[in-house]
Design a protein around this motif. Structure first.
Motif, PDB file in Angstrom:
ATOM      1  N   ARG A  89      31.579  32.773  50.618  1.00  0.00           N
ATOM      2  CA  ARG A  89      32.020  33.280  51.916  1.00  0.00           C
ATOM      3  C   ARG A  89      32.306  34.783  51.807  1.00  0.00           C
ATOM      4  NH1 ARG A  89      31.912  28.931  54.780  1.00  0.00           N
ATOM      5  NH2 ARG A  89      32.448  26.898  53.866  1.00  0.00           N
ATOM      6  N   ALA A  90      31.223  35.561  51.977  1.00  0.00           N
ATOM      7  CA  ALA A  90      31.371  37.010  52.016  1.00  0.00           C
ATOM      8  C   ALA A  90      31.766  37.439  53.422  1.00  0.00           C
ATOM      9  CB  ALA A  90      30.060  37.678  51.605  1.00  0.00           C
ATOM     10  N   PRO A  91      32.664  38.414  53.555  1.00  0.00           N
ATOM     11  CA  PRO A  91      33.129  38.812  54.892  1.00  0.00           C
ATOM     12  C   PRO A  91      32.051  39.449  55.754  1.00  0.00           C
ATOM     13  CG  PRO A  91      34.017  40.260  53.198  1.00  0.00           C
ATOM     14  CD  PRO A  91      33.358  39.131  52.494  1.00  0.00           C
ATOM     15  N   THR A  92      31.064  40.093  55.124  1.00  0.00           N
ATOM     16  CA  THR A  92      29.952  40.685  55.861  1.00  0.00           C
ATOM     17  C   THR A  92      28.656  40.369  55.125  1.00  0.00           C
ATOM     18  OG1 THR A  92      30.237  42.794  54.677  1.00  0.00           O
ATOM     19  CG2 THR A  92      31.327  42.570  56.821  1.00  0.00           C
ATOM     20  N   ALA A  93      27.543  40.367  55.860  1.00  0.00           N
ATOM     21  CA  ALA A  93      26.255  39.958  55.292  1.00  0.00           C
ATOM     22  C   ALA A  93      25.503  41.147  54.712  1.00  0.00           C
ATOM     23  CB  ALA A  93      25.423  39.255  56.365  1.00  0.00           C
ATOM     24  N   ASP A  94      26.186  41.909  53.852  1.00  0.00           N
ATOM     25  CA  ASP A  94      25.558  43.064  53.214  1.00  0.00           C
ATOM     26  C   ASP A  94      26.164  43.262  51.841  1.00  0.00           C
ATOM     27  OD1 ASP A  94      28.095  43.937  53.832  1.00  0.00           O
ATOM     28  OD2 ASP A  94      27.462  45.490  55.251  1.00  0.00           O
ATOM     29  N   ARG A  95      25.775  44.347  51.163  1.00  0.00           N
ATOM     30  CA  ARG A  95      26.275  44.584  49.811  1.00  0.00           C
ATOM     31  C   ARG A  95      27.783  44.759  49.796  1.00  0.00           C
ATOM     32  NH1 ARG A  95      23.491  49.314  46.854  1.00  0.00           N
ATOM     33  NH2 ARG A  95      25.002  50.647  47.925  1.00  0.00           N
ATOM     34  N   ALA A  96      28.339  45.403  50.807  1.00  0.00           N
ATOM     35  CA  ALA A  96      29.793  45.583  50.858  1.00  0.00           C
ATOM     36  C   ALA A  96      30.501  44.238  50.890  1.00  0.00           C
ATOM     37  CB  ALA A  96      30.174  46.422  52.075  1.00  0.00           C
ATOM     38  N   GLY A  97      29.933  43.277  51.626  1.00  0.00           N
ATOM     39  CA  GLY A  97      30.526  41.945  51.661  1.00  0.00           C
ATOM     40  C   GLY A  97      30.433  41.245  50.326  1.00  0.00           C
ATOM     41  N   LEU A  98      29.289  41.406  49.640  1.00  0.00           N
ATOM     42  CA  LEU A  98      29.133  40.828  48.299  1.00  0.00           C
ATOM     43  C   LEU A  98      30.132  41.449  47.325  1.00  0.00           C
ATOM     44  CD1 LEU A  98      25.311  40.461  47.508  1.00  0.00           C
ATOM     45  CD2 LEU A  98      27.009  38.651  47.820  1.00  0.00           C
ATOM     46  N   GLU A  99      30.296  42.767  47.410  1.00  0.00           N
ATOM     47  CA  GLU A  99      31.251  43.439  46.530  1.00  0.00           C
ATOM     48  C   GLU A  99      32.661  42.907  46.752  1.00  0.00           C
ATOM     49  OE1 GLU A  99      29.133  47.834  45.938  1.00  0.00           O
ATOM     50  OE2 GLU A  99      30.544  47.503  47.583  1.00  0.00           O
ATOM     51  N   GLN A 100      33.006  42.669  48.015  1.00  0.00           N
ATOM     52  CA  GLN A 100      34.343  42.155  48.296  1.00  0.00           C
ATOM     53  C   GLN A 100      34.522  40.741  47.754  1.00  0.00           C
ATOM     54  OE1 GLN A 100      35.805  42.968  52.243  1.00  0.00           O
ATOM     55  NE2 GLN A 100      37.399  41.375  52.120  1.00  0.00           N
ATOM     56  N   LEU A 101      33.468  39.908  47.905  1.00  0.00           N
ATOM     57  CA  LEU A 101      33.534  38.549  47.359  1.00  0.00           C
ATOM     58  C   LEU A 101      33.710  38.587  45.848  1.00  0.00           C
ATOM     59  CD1 LEU A 101      33.240  35.449  47.522  1.00  0.00           C
ATOM     60  CD2 LEU A 101      30.754  35.771  47.477  1.00  0.00           C
ATOM     61  N   LEU A 102      32.926  39.419  45.170  1.00  0.00           N
ATOM     62  CA  LEU A 102      33.048  39.532  43.715  1.00  0.00           C
ATOM     63  C   LEU A 102      34.410  40.079  43.302  1.00  0.00           C
ATOM     64  CD1 LEU A 102      29.522  40.666  42.565  1.00  0.00           C
ATOM     65  CD2 LEU A 102      30.982  39.161  41.248  1.00  0.00           C
ATOM     66  N   SER A 103      34.901  41.065  44.050  1.00  0.00           N
ATOM     67  CA  SER A 103      36.198  41.654  43.731  1.00  0.00           C
ATOM     68  C   SER A 103      37.300  40.601  43.826  1.00  0.00           C
ATOM     69  CB  SER A 103      36.498  42.814  44.685  1.00  0.00           C
ATOM     70  OG  SER A 103      35.532  43.841  44.557  1.00  0.00           O
ATOM     71  N   GLU A 104      37.244  39.784  44.871  1.00  0.00           N
ATOM     72  CA  GLU A 104      38.255  38.736  45.036  1.00  0.00           C
ATOM     73  C   GLU A 104      38.147  37.692  43.930  1.00  0.00           C
ATOM     74  OE1 GLU A 104      37.337  37.354  48.924  1.00  0.00           O
ATOM     75  OE2 GLU A 104      38.325  39.034  49.951  1.00  0.00           O
ATOM     76  N   GLN A 105      36.920  37.325  43.564  1.00  0.00           N
ATOM     77  CA  GLN A 105      36.726  36.285  42.565  1.00  0.00           C
ATOM     78  C   GLN A 105      37.041  36.760  41.155  1.00  0.00           C
ATOM     79  OE1 GLN A 105      35.863  32.937  42.871  1.00  0.00           O
ATOM     80  NE2 GLN A 105      36.365  33.351  45.013  1.00  0.00           N
ATOM     81  N   ARG A 106      36.932  38.051  40.908  1.00  0.00           N
ATOM     82  CA  ARG A 106      37.121  38.591  39.550  1.00  0.00           C
ATOM     83  C   ARG A 106      38.481  38.219  38.971  1.00  0.00           C
ATOM     84  NH1 ARG A 106      34.055  40.814  35.258  1.00  0.00           N
ATOM     85  NH2 ARG A 106      35.262  42.379  34.170  1.00  0.00           N
ATOM     86  N   SER A 107      39.481  38.014  39.830  1.00  0.00           N
ATOM     87  CA  SER A 107      40.823  37.691  39.328  1.00  0.00           C
ATOM     88  C   SER A 107      41.211  36.234  39.576  1.00  0.00           C
ATOM     89  CB  SER A 107      41.861  38.610  39.992  1.00  0.00           C
ATOM     90  OG  SER A 107      41.806  38.506  41.403  1.00  0.00           O
ATOM     91  N   VAL A 108      40.236  35.388  39.932  1.00  0.00           N
ATOM     92  CA  VAL A 108      40.506  33.963  40.171  1.00  0.00           C
ATOM     93  C   VAL A 108      40.171  33.169  38.901  1.00  0.00           C
ATOM     94  CG1 VAL A 108      39.912  31.922  41.530  1.00  0.00           C
ATOM     95  CG2 VAL A 108      40.047  34.173  42.632  1.00  0.00           C
TER      96      VAL A 108
END
Length: 467
Positions: A89-108
């Motif tokens: 579940r990326a917040p936007t359908a672009d690279r910025a959304g992917l970066e945010q998904l990865l950033s959130e998951q990096r500490s999970v």
């Protein structure tokens, strides 16, 4: 499918125990496709290429009750592919959304009541799809996991009947990814890791012999703490200079970013002009980017030491089903980045040659292996002692030189980050694929809160080196 459990090696057990809230022992990677891939298609490929081929991906870790004893992988009775290949579940359908998904998951953290991996499938990203994969380091080292990940791909876009390509192509049911072009790419991955990174060639044999000798003798000897201290003592003289602004405590939050691809031909052209290899140019661009970024922060650029993974096993097209860790790290000191590019490359080449001719990799592996057989608190302390000699982790992976396909869709790009440990605030990924180089940063928000600015500094450094 009947899956048997198996005992972890002491090295795998070490990485299992090294998780901490501010630095997880998880390898994070992302690839994206030019056309859409459905969740079911992704699950089918992951089941056939990952789970069915490597039993560890169906097993959960079981820690030993005896101090210092190895853990085990035991089959997960509740295993289901849909618990591990999920909708991202990326917040936007672009690279910025992917970066945010990865950033959130990096500490999970990855739950240890099930196999320690997950793939987030993002159905819509800029006309295609993306897959964010997270795999615990206890499963295998980065080189083997990269090889496993590349095994998810086909080296052409045709289905098993030689028909369609692209988004409408069906996954290759039951077929191993053993095409000659992809196999050659996998072999290049392992060979180039040994050949391009420091401590290649000449040390590969001695390190391999040492690993066998230590493994046979370590459990029979006493005074493990003394032996480990003896092996680790020479490493403490390694440079450990840290930029002033990076001396803050780590936080839990992370930020992951990556930039537009750099044509490999441009990197080669700069190398011809400055007398450096592709690896030299990319690594010294990093030094220059750090100098630009630190100067912009009002900090003083300085030489920085990075830990770089080195594979210890020769390439094997048929990976062992239990995978495992067979690597060490070597410290590479980068110039301050304030020097002219050609001078910077010459400095790097001199340091790389000295490192290649030393026994640093042997000492690193000795400390790692023997230290992993001490009780967990001491093993963690010794591992941190080594890790703190570097400001972060740097990986430079040569991926496939030609386009590859996932579930019939062409892969447009990929990046992967090794985990940090101890007080390291940054992991840098350099990943070459299909004539392009992708560079990404995974930064700790408490120490480097402006990862995007660091990425921009890297691209400014690249632009300043081009004709």
């Amino acid at each position: 499918m009947q899956v048997m459990g198996h005992r972890m090696s002491v090295q795998d057990t070490l990485w299992l125990h090294m998780d901490r809230p501010d630095n997880l022992m998880v390898i994070d990677c992302v690839f994206w496709t030019a056309s859409p891939v459905t969740l079911e298609e992704a699950r089918q490929v992951m089941q056939e290429r990952l789970v069915d081929r490597f039993p560890t991906f169906r097993c959960r870790p079981v820690r030993s009750l005896l101090p210092g004893a190895p853990a085990s992988w035991e089959p997960d009775p509740d295993f289901a592919i849909d618990r591990h290949v999920v909708v991202g579940r990326a917040p936007t359908a672009d690279r910025a959304g992917l970066e945010q998904l990865l950033s959130e998951q990096r500490s999970v953290p990855l739950p240890d009541d099930r196999p320690m991996w997950v793939a987030h499938v993002v159905p819509q990203v800029e006309g295609g799809s993306a897959v964010v994969m997270r795999l615990h380091h206890a499963i295998a080292d980065g080189i083997r996991l990269t090889q496993v990940a590349l095994g998810l791909f086909d080296d052409d876009g045709e289905d098993v009947d030689g028909g369609r390509t692209g988004a409408d192509a069906a996954p290759r049911t039951g077929e191993k990814p053993s095409g000659t072009r992809l196999a050659a790419g996998l072999r290049a991955l392992a060979d180039a890791t040994l050949g391009r990174l420091p401590v290649a060639g000449a040390l590969a044999g001695p390190v391999g012999e040492l690993s066998g000798a230590l493994a046979d003798a370590a459990l029979e000897q006493v005074g493990r703490t003394v032996r480990t201290a003896g092996a680790i003592a020479p490493l403490l003289s390694l440079p450990a200079e840290v930029p002033q602004s990076w001396r803050r405590p780590l936080g839990v939050g992370k930020t992951v970013v990556w930039g537009n691809p750099i044509p490999l031909d441009q990197v080669k052209a700069v190398g011809r002009r400055t007398g450096g290899t592709v690896n030299d140019v990319l690594t010294t661009w990093l030094a220059g980017a750090l100098a630009r970024h630190l100067t912009g922060q009002g900090d003083q650029p300085c030489p920085t030491t990075w830990l770089m993974p080195v594979n210890l096993k020769p390439f094997d097209e048929n990976l062992p089903p239990n995978l495992g860790n067979h690597f060490t790290v070597v410290p590479l000191e980068l110039p301050s980045g304030t020097e002219p590019l050609a001078e910077r490359i010459a400095i790097l080449q001199e340091r790389t040659a000295a490192l290649r001719d030393s026994h640093t990799a042997t000492l690193m592996y000795a400390a790692q292996l023997v230290g992993s057989q001490t009780p967990e608190p001491l093993a963690r302390f010794l591992a941190d002692l080594v890790a703190d000699r570097g400001v972060g982790v740097l990986t430079n992976v040569p991926g496939p030189r030609h386009p590859v396909f996932f579930a019939g869709a062409r892969v447009a790009g990929m990046v992967a980050w090794a985990p940090c440990t101890a007080r390291q605030p940054i992991s840098v990924s350099i990943f070459s694929y299909d004539g392009q180089v992708f560079v990404g940063f995974a930064c700790d928000d408490g120490v480097i809160p402006d990862a995007a600015a660091l990425l921009q500094a890297f691209h400014d450094e690249v632009a300043g080196s081009l004709p």
